[in-house]
Enzyme design. Structure first.
Site, PDB file in Angstrom:
ATOM      1  N   MET A 114       0.105  -3.001   8.658  1.00 22.42           N
ATOM      2  CA  MET A 114      -0.540  -3.027   7.338  1.00 22.42           C
ATOM      3  C   MET A 114      -1.519  -4.184   7.260  1.00 22.42           C
ATOM      4  SD  MET A 114      -0.984  -1.847   4.340  1.00 22.42           S
ATOM      5  CE  MET A 114      -2.180  -2.623   3.259  1.00 22.42           C
ATOM      6  N   GLU A 115      -2.740  -3.855   6.849  1.00 23.45           N
ATOM      7  CA  GLU A 115      -3.860  -4.793   6.916  1.00 23.45           C
ATOM      8  C   GLU A 115      -3.951  -5.783   5.769  1.00 23.45           C
ATOM      9  OE1 GLU A 115      -4.069  -1.489   6.317  1.00 23.45           O
ATOM     10  OE2 GLU A 115      -5.616  -0.998   4.870  1.00 23.45           O
ATOM     11  N   ASN A 116      -2.840  -6.238   5.177  1.00 20.66           N
ATOM     12  CA  ASN A 116      -2.909  -7.239   4.105  1.00 20.66           C
ATOM     13  C   ASN A 116      -3.946  -8.311   4.460  1.00 20.66           C
ATOM     14  OD1 ASN A 116      -0.369  -6.088   3.107  1.00 20.66           O
ATOM     15  ND2 ASN A 116       0.522  -7.140   4.854  1.00 20.66           N
ATOM     16  N   GLY A 153       3.207   1.674  10.786  1.00 19.25           N
ATOM     17  CA  GLY A 153       2.987   1.025  12.074  1.00 19.25           C
ATOM     18  C   GLY A 153       2.539  -0.414  11.837  1.00 19.25           C
ATOM     19  N   GLU A 160       0.845  -1.186   0.000  1.00 18.80           N
ATOM     20  CA  GLU A 160       0.000   0.000   0.000  1.00 18.80           C
ATOM     21  C   GLU A 160       0.889   1.247   0.000  1.00 18.80           C
ATOM     22  OE1 GLU A 160      -2.661   0.765   3.332  1.00 18.80           O
ATOM     23  OE2 GLU A 160      -4.092   1.704   1.980  1.00 18.80           O
ATOM     24  N   HIS A 176      -7.378  -2.056  14.945  1.00 18.35           N
ATOM     25  CA  HIS A 176      -7.441  -1.243  13.721  1.00 18.35           C
ATOM     26  C   HIS A 176      -7.265  -2.141  12.484  1.00 18.35           C
ATOM     27  CE1 HIS A 176      -6.253   2.586  11.466  1.00 18.35           C
ATOM     28  NE2 HIS A 176      -5.846   1.641  10.642  1.00 18.35           N
ATOM     29  N   GLU A 177      -6.225  -2.962  12.514  1.00 22.01           N
ATOM     30  CA  GLU A 177      -5.931  -3.799  11.339  1.00 22.01           C
ATOM     31  C   GLU A 177      -6.970  -4.900  11.150  1.00 22.01           C
ATOM     32  OE1 GLU A 177      -3.814  -2.557   9.460  1.00 22.01           O
ATOM     33  OE2 GLU A 177      -2.884  -1.198  10.913  1.00 22.01           O
ATOM     34  N   GLU A 220      -9.471   4.529   6.499  1.00 18.49           N
ATOM     35  CA  GLU A 220      -8.618   4.835   7.656  1.00 18.49           C
ATOM     36  C   GLU A 220      -9.398   5.484   8.791  1.00 18.49           C
ATOM     37  OE1 GLU A 220      -6.155   3.358   8.005  1.00 18.49           O
ATOM     38  OE2 GLU A 220      -5.410   2.882   6.007  1.00 18.49           O
TER      39      GLU A 220
HETATM   40 ZN    ZN Z   1      -5.423   1.619   8.618  1.00 16.51          ZN
END
Ligand code: ZN
Length: 875
Positions: free
Chosen positions: A278-280, A276, A142, A312-313, A335
């Protein structure tokens, strides 16, 4: 994605350039992707077949590709294979395939054989090293870096399924988005081939690979296996993360009303990582600091951060991964939602952390970012990779979250949740825009969501709501006006055209310690009248503290309100009120003394986060608005203000003490030592720092950070050397980070010079270069020095951080409050372009200008206020 450090943020026209979008002649449906890294030559070879649906007959196809070398490209359709002629456009990051015979509409496939570099830039498919020096390879795609690992349709709307195969060293664990279906030895000795199941339909930026030596802890939630992966020797630091991940996943299964849409969930802690986390899809990657905690040796603040980052992720797995924004101009929806959700979810199993108060603190900061002339609307056009990357800012995250929180409060949590569920079900495995969300929410709630939200999403900035109230015939007549708030006095004074539809909750009181009335209304005009039952002496306009706006009051009303502060206003409302008064001070609506008076009234404040809002502002005043003539008087005044609380809190952590009290102790002792230059906390901290260097367990984890920061202020080379040695030795990410940042807090320029050199030295992880330099830039003792260093080492810094993270440094210049430094920054960046920080630069220059102006405006006022209020000439 979750950003690293809280940044101040955002926008406008940016560099002018043509949209870098792919033509729409074909749509990908499926990828077959094989990758084989070669760690010795730091390269990889790849083979990609993309099944596409051709829309109309064509001889040309364009895909994204960057820094790849192609050996072969072909197009096949209807059993007919054609060799393709390939033209690369490095600037547009595309590859164009041309074939002789037109390919008819319908299914076809593109085939590529290619090789690439395992880079050191923390993006694409990049190289990292574990503490033993063993290399691993991992992806960060991303926003626009999947194209560095394989040719693809690298735009979020092109969702497809993936069959991924990796050939790796036998000792390597290979992790990807789907489960492993086979793992066989070969093709060469010492290798194995790992084949993954077909993935769910996903955007290219969510594809993930991690190849290296990893170990894991395993758990599960609602039947979904969850693993925490780490480099060797660190898996035991993943216990708390596993617990929070299990709770998050179970919470979201209920909240979204859709069971977790993938087959497994992996959370991978990496020593080298630019963001911080990453939501892969189903393979979330993290900076170690945001995932791993040393059991029994972590502060509550750090555990909060880990829990919230994980929530969050995992929230993104539905909101972002299952349903994805159509284009990056709606990034804020992804986000903002995940940021809003991280507190809501964690609060359900950790109510004692009072995350709603942290949210109130964050909104005060976000409103100040949004008060810049160069802010941007939530919905913001972005075409180039640089423009897209610059959207990962405090507006997309902080304002997005705050606006959604206001909307939830307006509709009620149940209606809001139902609307979210409708939206997700309708767009699952597809893409959507923010207006699709309003439609769903308006439909479910039957409220004018589609009228309110565009005013907050399409317009930049936030309103200041000016409240006047009077009492007659046992009713309170409230008049509210709205105007865009600018930190710049002249801009604010000039007024603006913007008009918002604002859900406002009013609350009134009469100094009896009880509220008189509370009522929510919709402010839709520039000026509007409302009535509240009963006679209030004061009326405040952010009851519940969920509004995304600044409130302003008449001085008499504010004085009355301050009588009821601790009885009628809750802590979140007090935090927002402190932010509101500060905003009025910034634009000269109220004198600085009104804020300091309000501060004096909070000497017995029981809530830690309220004290934090207060001390943060006192630090800003001490760093920027005080001059050499009145510094001692100001320090004396802050000492008088904080000593009673500091004495009550002491330095000893009592058994069973709340996390809130521990955090408050750290905050108060730090401000007393740093801003008030009180010698007592300094000596105590120096003593404790020595003890902690001998044995880290000697100091309570809640105090470790401030102990080192205070000790460093007047610390000598011997202390510096010990901190540096300990930093190199520890394998705990939290301790490492505290010690590293303490190296930026020294007062001695010679030692700060060493810190700056360290930040670009070989062996120092490049993920830490921007934050370490930025930390020196926020230390008043190091600003000039750090700026000279940055301007003379800019090329090295840009190179070491892959270009993108240098925006952290550009942003940090916004902390300077000096016209000379401002001119130097402006001059330097007119010669050295930073394309990934164009807006950030304009904002930083604006913040400097506003701070310098405020300092000049308050110069004589500060001196006379301090003389009048017992600051005296110090001791
Ligand atoms: Zn995010």
């Amino acid at each position: 994605m979750r950003r690293v450090w809280v940044l101040v943020a955002v926008v406008s026209l940016g560099i002018f350039c043509a949209a870098q979008r792919l033509p729409e002649e074909a749509v990908p449906t499926h990828y077959r992707l094989s990758i084989a890294p070669n760690f010795n030559s730091e390269s990889f070879s790849g083979e990609t077949t993309i099944d596409i649906e051709v829309k109309s007959a064509t001889t040309e196809f364009v895909v994204n590709a960057a820094e790849l070398t192609f050996q072969e490209a072909s197009v096949s359709s209807g059993g007919h294979v054609q060799k393709a002629q390939l033209t690369l456009d490095p600037k547009q990051e595309t590859a164009r395939l041309r074939v002789a015979t037109p390919v008819p509409p319908g299914p076809a496939s593109l085939h590529f054989r290619y090789s690439g570099k395992l880079n050191h830039e923390l993006r694409g498919l990049y190289l990292g090293k574990d503490p033993d020096g063993r290399k691993y390879a991992v992806t960060q795609f991303e926003a626009t870096d999947a194209r560095r690992a394989f040719p693809c349709f690298d735009e979020p709307a092109y969702k497809a399924t993936f069959d991924i195969t990796v050939t790796a060293r036998k000792s390597d664990t290979v992790i990807s988005n789907a489960k492993v279906v086979s793992d066989t030895a070969g093709p060469r000795p010492g290798q194995h081939v790992v084949r993954f199941a077909r993935s769910a339909k996903m955007s290219s930026y969510l594809v993930a690979l991690a190849i290296g030596k990893f170990e894991f802890l395993q758990g599960a939630a609602d039947g979904i296996p969850i693993r925490i992966y780490t480099v060797p020797g660190k898996k035991d630091m993943g216990r708390a993360a596993l617990d929070h991940a299990e709770r998050s996943l179970a919470y979201f299964n209920r909240y979204f009303g859709i069971p977790y849409p993938f087959e497994k969930l992996d959370l991978i802690g990496l020593p080298d990582f630019s963001a911080g986390a990453m939501e892969n899809t189903a393979a979330i990657t993290f900076r170690e600091r945001d995932l791993l905690l040393e059991p029994g040796r972590s502060s509550a603040e750090n555990e909060k951060n880990v829990a919230q980052t994980i929530a969050h992720e995992i929230a993104h797995q539905w909101f972002g991964d299952l349903v994805t924004m159509r284009w990056w101009d709606d990034l804020w929806l992804n986000e903002g939602f995940a940021t809003w959700m991280e507190s809501k979810a964690v609060a359900s199993w950790k109510p004692e952390w009072k995350l709603e108060l942290d949210d109130a603190l964050a909104v005060n900061g976000t409103l100040m970012s949004d008060a810049l002339a160069d802010t941007h609307p939530l919905h913001q056009a972005a075409d180039t990779p640089e423009q897209i990357n610059e959207l990962f800012d405090n507006i997309s995250y902080g304002k997005g979250a705050a606006v959604l929180r206001m909307l939830e409060s307006y509709l009620g949590p149940d209606k809001f949740q139902s609307g979210i569920q409708v939206y997700l079900k309708k767009h699952a495995y597809g893409n959507a825009t923010s207006s699709d969300l309003w439609k769903a929410l308006a439909e479910v709630s039957q409220q004018p969501v589609d009228k309110i939200m565009p005013t907050f999403v399409q317009q930049a900035g936030a309103p200041m709501i000016v409240v006047t109230a009077r009492c007659a015939q046992m009713q309170t007549y409230v008049q509210m006006g709205q105007q865009r708030f600018f930190e710049d006095r002249a801009l604010f004074g000039a007024g603006g055209e913007e008009l918002w539809q604002v859900p406002v909750c009013l609350k009134s009181g009469d100094n009896s310690g009880k509220k008189v009335a509370e009522q929510c209304v919709l402010l839709s005009e520039r000026s509007q009248d409302f009535k509240l039952p009963g006679c209030g002496f004061w009326t405040m306009a952010n009851a519940g503290a969920n509004g995304y706006y600044i409130s302003a009051y008449e001085p008499t009303s504010l004085r009355d309100m301050s009588q009821d502060l601790e009885t009628v206003l809750n802590p979140a409302e007090r935090i927002r009120l402190l932010g509101d008064v500060w905003a009025s001070v910034r634009v000269g609506r109220q004198p600085l003394g009104d804020f300091l008076d309000l501060a004096s009234g909070l000497q017995k404040e029981p809530s830690g986060p309220v004290v934090e809002q207060l001390t943060a502002t006192l630090e800003y005043i001490g760093d920027n608005l005080v001059n050499d003539r009145n510094r001692v008087a100001y320090q004396h005044w802050v000492q008088n203000l904080l000593r009673p609380i500091a004495n009550e809190l002491g330095w000893k952590v009592a058994p069973g003490e709340s996390d809130e009290r521990k955090t408050m102790r750290a905050q108060v002792q730090y401000t007393l030592g740093y801003t008030a230059r009180d010698p007592e906390p300094y000596w105590e901290a120096s003593k404790l720092a020595k003890a902690a260097l001998e044995n880290p367990a000697a100091v309570d984890p809640s105090l470790t950070e401030i102990v080192f920061d205070l000790a460093a202020m007047r610390g000598d080379a011997a202390l510096y050397d010990k901190i540096l040695a300990r930093m190199k030795q520890t394998n705990a990410p939290e301790e490492y980070s505290i010690l590293m940042l303490a190296l930026a807090r020294f007062g001695d320029p010679k030692l700060l010079e060493r810190t700056l050199q360290l930040s670009i030295s070989p062996g120092f992880r490049s993920q830490d270069t921007p934050p370490l330099i930025a930390a020196v830039m926020t230390n008043p003792a190091g600003q000039q020095l750090a700026w000279e260093f940055v301007s003379s080492h800019w090329d090295e810094i840009e190179k070491s951080s892959g270009g993108f993270n240098s925006s952290t440094i550009v942003q940090a210049t916004g902390n300077f409050c000096d016209s000379g430094l401002r001119d130097q920054v402006s001059e330097f960046f007119s010669q050295h372009k930073a394309p990934a920080a164009e807006r950030t630069l304009r904002q930083a220059l604006e913040r400097m200008r506003n701070c310098v102006a405020m300092k000049a405006q308050n110069k004589s006022y500060m001196a006379s206020w301090l003389t009048e209020h017992g600051g005296g000439s110090g001791r």
